[in-house]
Design an enzyme around this catalytic site. Sequence first.
Site, PDB file in Angstrom:
ATOM      1  N   HIS A 138     -17.059  -6.596  15.543  1.00 49.30           N
ATOM      2  CA  HIS A 138     -17.244  -5.226  15.038  1.00 49.30           C
ATOM      3  C   HIS A 138     -18.278  -5.207  13.907  1.00 49.30           C
ATOM      4  CE1 HIS A 138     -12.747  -4.687  16.204  1.00 49.30           C
ATOM      5  NE2 HIS A 138     -13.446  -4.018  17.086  1.00 49.30           N
ATOM      6  N   LYS A 170       0.353   5.163  19.886  1.00 45.20           N
ATOM      7  CA  LYS A 170       0.046   3.746  20.118  1.00 45.20           C
ATOM      8  C   LYS A 170       0.321   2.981  18.822  1.00 45.20           C
ATOM      9  CE  LYS A 170      -3.974   1.110  21.303  1.00 45.20           C
ATOM     10  NZ  LYS A 170      -5.422   1.238  21.470  1.00 45.20           N
ATOM     11  N   ARG A 196     -19.277  -5.978  25.506  1.00 47.38           N
ATOM     12  CA  ARG A 196     -19.157  -7.435  25.654  1.00 47.38           C
ATOM     13  C   ARG A 196     -19.349  -7.879  27.093  1.00 47.38           C
ATOM     14  NH1 ARG A 196     -13.576  -7.057  22.528  1.00 47.38           N
ATOM     15  NH2 ARG A 196     -13.747  -5.140  23.721  1.00 47.38           N
ATOM     16  N   SER A 228      -9.765  -7.962  19.438  1.00 49.99           N
ATOM     17  CA  SER A 228      -8.688  -7.798  18.455  1.00 49.99           C
ATOM     18  C   SER A 228      -7.327  -8.216  19.018  1.00 49.99           C
ATOM     19  CB  SER A 228      -8.631  -6.352  17.961  1.00 49.99           C
ATOM     20  OG  SER A 228      -9.821  -6.041  17.263  1.00 49.99           O
TER      21      SER A 228
HETATM   22  P1  ADP Z   1     -10.690   0.244  21.025  1.00 49.26           P
HETATM   23  O1  ADP Z   1      -9.338   0.418  20.440  1.00 49.26           O
HETATM   24  O2  ADP Z   1     -11.418   1.504  21.338  1.00 49.26           O
HETATM   25  O3  ADP Z   1     -10.792  -0.814  22.091  1.00 49.26           O
HETATM   26  P2  ADP Z   1     -11.753  -1.685  19.237  1.00 49.26           P
HETATM   27  O4  ADP Z   1     -11.364  -1.651  17.802  1.00 49.26           O
HETATM   28  O5  ADP Z   1     -11.193  -2.777  20.043  1.00 49.26           O
HETATM   29  O6  ADP Z   1     -11.494  -0.277  19.817  1.00 49.26           O
HETATM   30  O7  ADP Z   1     -13.319  -1.741  19.372  1.00 49.26           O
HETATM   31  C1  ADP Z   1     -14.174  -0.760  18.895  1.00 49.26           C
HETATM   32  C2  ADP Z   1     -15.564  -1.007  19.458  1.00 49.26           C
HETATM   33  O8  ADP Z   1     -15.990  -2.302  19.102  1.00 49.26           O
HETATM   34  C3  ADP Z   1     -15.651  -0.957  20.986  1.00 49.26           C
HETATM   35  O9  ADP Z   1     -16.890  -0.371  21.328  1.00 49.26           O
HETATM   36  C4  ADP Z   1     -15.657  -2.382  21.397  1.00 49.26           C
HETATM   37  O10 ADP Z   1     -16.344  -2.581  22.608  1.00 49.26           O
HETATM   38  C5  ADP Z   1     -16.429  -2.997  20.247  1.00 49.26           C
HETATM   39  N1  ADP Z   1     -16.124  -4.414  20.101  1.00 49.26           N
HETATM   40  C6  ADP Z   1     -14.923  -4.991  19.977  1.00 49.26           C
HETATM   41  N2  ADP Z   1     -15.029  -6.337  19.875  1.00 49.26           N
HETATM   42  C7  ADP Z   1     -16.364  -6.615  19.945  1.00 49.26           C
HETATM   43  C8  ADP Z   1     -17.144  -7.819  19.925  1.00 49.26           C
HETATM   44  N3  ADP Z   1     -16.556  -9.015  19.835  1.00 49.26           N
HETATM   45  N4  ADP Z   1     -18.484  -7.713  20.023  1.00 49.26           N
HETATM   46  C9  ADP Z   1     -19.050  -6.491  20.143  1.00 49.26           C
HETATM   47  N5  ADP Z   1     -18.396  -5.322  20.173  1.00 49.26           N
HETATM   48  C10 ADP Z   1     -17.066  -5.373  20.085  1.00 49.26           C
END
Ligand code: ADP
Length: 160
Positions: free
Chosen positions: A18, A42, A91, A129
């Site tokens: 992120h 959620k 990703r 995450s």
């Molecule tokens: P969500 O709950 O919408 O999945 P996340 O917090 O997991 O949200 O992710 C928010 C954004 O960050 C999404 O666009 C996701 O694709 C991106 N993201 C998550 N992990 C990575 C990573 N390792 N590299 C690049 N982008 C990421």
Amino acid sequence: MKKIAVFPGSFDPISIGHEAIVRRALSLFDEIIVAVGANALKKSFYPLATRKEMVTKVFQNEPRVRVDHYEGLTVDYCGGNDAGYILRGLRTSADFEFERAIAQVNKVMAPGIETVFLLTVPEHTHINSTIVRDIIRNGGDATMFVPGVINLKDYKGEED
Ligand code: ADP
């Protein structure tokens, strides 16, 4: 007009994936709002306040990044904050399929808002995450997956 992007997500917790997306996107936008999703239905591992606190700490020296939370539709949140762009990270091809549907629906609902995707750097492709939470829940060391300023021992997650 100021180019404002919203980076929506759960950030449960924020990862180096992120962080990298936001830092790279700073060359494209004047301001980025990291919008932490507050989804009443959620259950998250870290409470909303903790997730926001972590993100705030990561970007404490970056005045062009603002941290906020929101409920409801992302496009409505963008409209209320003069944001013309939604930022998302990609990703894998699975991410693409998921994101494509959301972005296309958002485009129908709010034609003036563009979704901008940044492809992750290869070394962050495996970071998500869910895995970071599993490591923490099971007493492992997830330090290498979260930004350097975050000391995971300072934060308490909630068991489900
Ligand atoms: P969500 O709950 O919408 O999945 P996340 O917090 O997991 O949200 O992710 C928010 C954004 O960050 C999404 O666009 C996701 O694709 C991106 N993201 C998550 N992990 C990575 C990573 N390792 N590299 C690049 N982008 C990421």
